[in-house]
Motif scaffolding. Structure first.
Motif, PDB file in Angstrom:
ATOM      1  N   GLU A  61       0.819  -1.212   0.000  1.00 52.24           N
ATOM      2  CA  GLU A  61       0.000   0.000   0.000  1.00 52.24           C
ATOM      3  C   GLU A  61       0.856   1.266   0.000  1.00 52.24           C
ATOM      4  O   GLU A  61       0.380   2.339  -0.323  1.00 52.24           O
ATOM      5  CB  GLU A  61      -0.974   0.017   1.184  1.00 52.24           C
ATOM      6  CG  GLU A  61      -0.334   0.119   2.551  1.00 52.24           C
ATOM      7  CD  GLU A  61       0.140  -1.208   3.137  1.00 52.24           C
ATOM      8  OE1 GLU A  61       0.660  -1.189   4.265  1.00 52.24           O
ATOM      9  OE2 GLU A  61      -0.005  -2.252   2.500  1.00 52.24           O
ATOM     10  N   GLU A  62       2.128   1.146   0.343  1.00 48.41           N
ATOM     11  CA  GLU A  62       3.023   2.306   0.345  1.00 48.41           C
ATOM     12  C   GLU A  62       4.092   2.208  -0.741  1.00 48.41           C
ATOM     13  O   GLU A  62       4.967   3.046  -0.828  1.00 48.41           O
ATOM     14  CB  GLU A  62       3.691   2.462   1.720  1.00 48.41           C
ATOM     15  CG  GLU A  62       2.722   2.617   2.875  1.00 48.41           C
ATOM     16  CD  GLU A  62       1.801   3.835   2.778  1.00 48.41           C
ATOM     17  OE1 GLU A  62       2.009   4.714   1.917  1.00 48.41           O
ATOM     18  OE2 GLU A  62       0.863   3.913   3.571  1.00 48.41           O
ATOM     19  N   HIS A  63       4.060   1.174  -1.548  1.00 44.33           N
ATOM     20  CA  HIS A  63       4.979   1.003  -2.673  1.00 44.33           C
ATOM     21  C   HIS A  63       6.433   0.886  -2.249  1.00 44.33           C
ATOM     22  O   HIS A  63       7.321   1.444  -2.875  1.00 44.33           O
ATOM     23  CB  HIS A  63       4.799   2.117  -3.701  1.00 44.33           C
ATOM     24  CG  HIS A  63       3.381   2.294  -4.130  1.00 44.33           C
ATOM     25  ND1 HIS A  63       2.718   1.362  -4.900  1.00 44.33           N
ATOM     26  CD2 HIS A  63       2.480   3.258  -3.854  1.00 44.33           C
ATOM     27  CE1 HIS A  63       1.479   1.763  -5.100  1.00 44.33           C
ATOM     28  NE2 HIS A  63       1.300   2.902  -4.472  1.00 44.33           N
ATOM     29  N   THR A  71       6.313  11.460   1.294  1.00 39.75           N
ATOM     30  CA  THR A  71       5.285  11.188   2.287  1.00 39.75           C
ATOM     31  C   THR A  71       4.387  10.065   1.789  1.00 39.75           C
ATOM     32  O   THR A  71       3.898  10.105   0.660  1.00 39.75           O
ATOM     33  CB  THR A  71       4.429  12.443   2.529  1.00 39.75           C
ATOM     34  OG1 THR A  71       5.295  13.520   2.918  1.00 39.75           O
ATOM     35  CG2 THR A  71       3.387  12.227   3.604  1.00 39.75           C
ATOM     36  N   PRO A  72       4.144   9.051   2.645  1.00 41.35           N
ATOM     37  CA  PRO A  72       3.241   7.965   2.228  1.00 41.35           C
ATOM     38  C   PRO A  72       1.848   8.513   1.903  1.00 41.35           C
ATOM     39  O   PRO A  72       1.372   9.438   2.572  1.00 41.35           O
ATOM     40  CB  PRO A  72       3.181   7.061   3.461  1.00 41.35           C
ATOM     41  CG  PRO A  72       4.403   7.392   4.252  1.00 41.35           C
ATOM     42  CD  PRO A  72       4.685   8.842   3.984  1.00 41.35           C
ATOM     43  N   ALA A  73       1.219   7.938   0.908  1.00 41.24           N
ATOM     44  CA  ALA A  73      -0.116   8.384   0.498  1.00 41.24           C
ATOM     45  C   ALA A  73      -1.112   8.308   1.658  1.00 41.24           C
ATOM     46  O   ALA A  73      -1.986   9.161   1.772  1.00 41.24           O
ATOM     47  CB  ALA A  73      -0.601   7.543  -0.679  1.00 41.24           C
ATOM     48  N   SER A  74      -0.957   7.332   2.527  1.00 37.09           N
ATOM     49  CA  SER A  74      -1.896   7.173   3.635  1.00 37.09           C
ATOM     50  C   SER A  74      -1.740   8.272   4.695  1.00 37.09           C
ATOM     51  O   SER A  74      -2.596   8.446   5.548  1.00 37.09           O
ATOM     52  CB  SER A  74      -1.723   5.802   4.295  1.00 37.09           C
ATOM     53  OG  SER A  74      -0.422   5.673   4.849  1.00 37.09           O
ATOM     54  N   TRP A  75      -0.661   9.048   4.656  1.00 36.99           N
ATOM     55  CA  TRP A  75      -0.455  10.144   5.613  1.00 36.99           C
ATOM     56  C   TRP A  75      -1.098  11.431   5.131  1.00 36.99           C
ATOM     57  O   TRP A  75      -1.268  12.366   5.901  1.00 36.99           O
ATOM     58  CB  TRP A  75       1.020  10.399   5.817  1.00 36.99           C
ATOM     59  CG  TRP A  75       1.738   9.331   6.580  1.00 36.99           C
ATOM     60  CD1 TRP A  75       1.276   8.086   6.904  1.00 36.99           C
ATOM     61  CD2 TRP A  75       3.052   9.395   7.084  1.00 36.99           C
ATOM     62  NE1 TRP A  75       2.233   7.386   7.556  1.00 36.99           N
ATOM     63  CE2 TRP A  75       3.340   8.159   7.695  1.00 36.99           C
ATOM     64  CE3 TRP A  75       4.035  10.378   7.075  1.00 36.99           C
ATOM     65  CZ2 TRP A  75       4.555   7.886   8.297  1.00 36.99           C
ATOM     66  CZ3 TRP A  75       5.238  10.107   7.667  1.00 36.99           C
ATOM     67  CH2 TRP A  75       5.488   8.872   8.289  1.00 36.99           C
ATOM     68  N   VAL A  76      -1.413  11.506   3.845  1.00 36.34           N
ATOM     69  CA  VAL A  76      -1.997  12.723   3.289  1.00 36.34           C
ATOM     70  C   VAL A  76      -3.490  12.644   3.493  1.00 36.34           C
ATOM     71  O   VAL A  76      -4.138  11.690   3.088  1.00 36.34           O
ATOM     72  CB  VAL A  76      -1.652  12.852   1.783  1.00 36.34           C
ATOM     73  CG1 VAL A  76      -2.279  14.109   1.196  1.00 36.34           C
ATOM     74  CG2 VAL A  76      -0.145  12.867   1.599  1.00 36.34           C
ATOM     75  N   GLY A  77      -4.053  13.618   4.133  1.00 36.37           N
ATOM     76  CA  GLY A  77      -5.449  13.533   4.473  1.00 36.37           C
ATOM     77  C   GLY A  77      -6.245  14.565   3.850  1.00 36.37           C
ATOM     78  O   GLY A  77      -7.278  14.857   3.737  1.00 36.37           O
TER      79      GLY A  77
END
Length: 77
Positions: A61-63, A71-77
């Motif tokens: 999920e973070e490649h 920045t990991p995509a899951s950290w961007v909100g």
């Protein structure tokens, strides 16, 4: 062998060349550290400068292990 050299040897063996992203190099690493006002801890610092600035393996999920400053995509909100 120093602790950093030993850890670097292990990291070098842990990530095959075909999954590594190009190392950042010492000059670019120093520039990044200066811009951000930090000094990365060893052996991560040597890993990024000499072995790989990220790898294409890791959590899907973070490649993988992201490049320095990414920045990991899951950290961007």
């Amino acid at each position: 062998m120093t602790n950093t050299a030993s850890a670097t040897t292990l990291l070098n063996a842990a990530f095959p060349a075909e999954v590594r992203r190009q190392p950042l190099g010492w000059r670019a690493l120093q520039s990044w550290e200066d811009r951000h006002g930090v000094v990365l801890p060893e052996p991560y610092r040597t890993f990024v400068a000499e072995i790989a600035n990220g790898v294409d393996v890791g959590p899907s999920e973070e490649h993988g292990l992201l490049t320095l400053g990414e920045t990991p995509a899951s950290w961007v909100g």
